[in-house]
Design a protein around this motif. Structure first.
Motif, PDB file in Angstrom:
ATOM      1  N   UNK A  31       0.851  -1.189   0.000  1.00 56.38           N
ATOM      2  CA  UNK A  31       0.000   0.000   0.000  1.00 56.38           C
ATOM      3  C   UNK A  31       0.889   1.242   0.000  1.00 56.38           C
ATOM      4  N   UNK A  32       0.919   2.009  -1.096  1.00 57.47           N
ATOM      5  CA  UNK A  32       1.713   3.237  -1.118  1.00 57.47           C
ATOM      6  C   UNK A  32       1.188   4.249  -0.105  1.00 57.47           C
ATOM      7  N   UNK A  33       2.105   5.043   0.441  1.00 57.50           N
ATOM      8  CA  UNK A  33       1.740   6.058   1.425  1.00 57.50           C
ATOM      9  C   UNK A  33       1.911   7.463   0.856  1.00 57.50           C
ATOM     10  N   UNK A  34       1.714   7.611  -0.445  1.00 58.30           N
ATOM     11  CA  UNK A  34       1.870   8.912  -1.102  1.00 58.30           C
ATOM     12  C   UNK A  34       0.959   9.949  -0.458  1.00 58.30           C
ATOM     13  N   UNK A  35       1.547  11.071  -0.081  1.00 57.16           N
ATOM     14  CA  UNK A  35       0.759  12.171   0.458  1.00 57.16           C
ATOM     15  C   UNK A  35       0.364  12.030   1.907  1.00 57.16           C
TER      16      UNK A  35
ATOM     17  N   UNK B 222       5.081  11.022   6.841  1.00 58.98           N
ATOM     18  CA  UNK B 222       5.708   9.807   6.338  1.00 58.98           C
ATOM     19  C   UNK B 222       6.599  10.198   5.161  1.00 58.98           C
ATOM     20  N   UNK B 223       7.831   9.663   5.080  1.00 57.94           N
ATOM     21  CA  UNK B 223       8.734  10.030   3.984  1.00 57.94           C
ATOM     22  C   UNK B 223       8.110   9.831   2.607  1.00 57.94           C
TER      23      UNK B 223
ATOM     24  N   UNK C  67       8.879   4.262  12.661  1.00 60.46           N
ATOM     25  CA  UNK C  67       8.259   5.051  13.745  1.00 60.46           C
ATOM     26  C   UNK C  67       7.128   5.912  13.193  1.00 60.46           C
ATOM     27  N   UNK C  68       7.339   6.484  12.008  1.00 64.72           N
ATOM     28  CA  UNK C  68       6.282   7.291  11.388  1.00 64.72           C
ATOM     29  C   UNK C  68       5.079   6.422  11.036  1.00 64.72           C
TER      30      UNK C  68
END
Length: 311
Positions: A100-104, A108-109, A292-293
């Motif tokens: 699952x991408x965390x774009x945006x 989160x980096x 951690x994020x």
């Protein structure tokens, strides 16, 4: 894509559904969560024999597995096969992985992603340092590593304090709120005529206590070893419904949601001894800034949980 954080999750059942529900709300991926949940529920029904495959071709479990799984696109779910514990040990389709991408996602980096990876026992995968983060039932931690003491353990918060640091680096972070309870129950003949059906009653009781074999250490932990003096564990016979076995014994401990099945067997519900809940776990030595994020993303004040752990 940037760093991908692997997260160990259960392969099936209520704990996995709770994780998917959490991600659906935090990452706005309801369609993905619904797709995985509905697929696994459908396959469970086929394994139990309550429904038939939709076509002759789909009677073959390998054909269905190939239909469900996407090996070319990691952002689509992939499944695998396990032997089910039902009669005949049929092969059952269970969850394997999805990215699952965390774009945006705030804090989160950029280009980071999480990869959910199915494990039979996620807690053990964290113990062997395969993962920094994972989800599993709080029960398994009690069964594996908490110290047995004379006094009872009655909250999930107390688990971390009972983990010997030499046994594992894994700690509980929070719960997901999918709570059911290990409950003391008894027939009217065994329950106290005056007073409560609780640990205090159990401390005065001498005789058999019916439990599931896998919960023996858990019951010792949540009741306390002092309370169990004079108590003898007995277990349901293979294939025997747990509540029916408890009714035969007169006293027992079992997981309840509404308690309706227990009442159908003439049982009185007593003290809720311990909340069983899916929990977020971490292995501290494996943590990075990104994990951690992600941990903070999965945690949050919006959770309605029996668990509150000081960070």
């Amino acid at each position: 894509m940037g760093e991908t954080i692997p997260i160990a999750v259960p392969r099936k059942g209520r704990p996995l559904e709770s994780v998917l529900d959490r991600l659906a709300r935090r990452l706005d991926v309801p369609d993905l969560a619904d797709d995985i949940t509905s697929t696994l529920r459908h396959e469970k029904a086929i394994t139990k024999g309550t429904i038939e495959p939709e076509s002759d071709a789909n009677k073959d479990v390998y054909h269905r597995l190939a239909t469900y799984s996407s090996v070319d696109n990691p952002t689509e779910p992939e499944y695998t096969l396990l032997r089910d514990d039902r009669a005949g040990k049929p092969r059952r389709i269970v969850f394997d992985s999805v990215t699952i991408p965390l774009d945006g996602v705030e804090d989160v980096p950029e280009d980071a992603a999480i990869q959910l990876i199915g494990r039979e026992e996620p807690f053990r995968a964290l113990r062997t340092h395969e993962f920094a983060l994972g989800f599993d039932s709080a029960d398994l931690i009690l069964e594996e590593v908490v110290e047995l003491r004379p006094e009872p353990l009655d909250t999930i918060e107390a688990i971390n304090a009972r983990i010997n640091p030499s046994d594992t680096d894994v700690r509980v972070i929070t719960g997901l709120g999918d709570t059911v309870y290990h409950t003391l129950m008894a027939t009217p003949e065994v329950a106290p005529s005056a007073g409560s059906l609780d640990r205090a009653f159990l401390e005065q009781y001498d005789g058999p206590l019916c439990i599931e074999p896998r919960y023996e250490r858990l019951v010792q932990a949540v009741v306390g070893t002092r309370t169990l003096n004079g108590v003898r564990f007995v277990y349901p016979e293979d294939g025997r419904e747990e509540e029916a076995a408890i009714a035969d014994t007169g006293l027992g401990v079992y997981l309840t949601v509404t308690g309706s099945t227990a009442r159908d067997h003439g049982l009185l519900l007593g003290e809720q001894l311990f909340p069983s809940e899916t929990v977020l776990l971490e292995s501290a030595p494996e943590l990075t800034d990104t994990t951690r994020a992600v941990r903070s993303l999965l945690n949050g004040a919006d959770l309605e949980t029996e668990l509150t752990v000081e960070q």
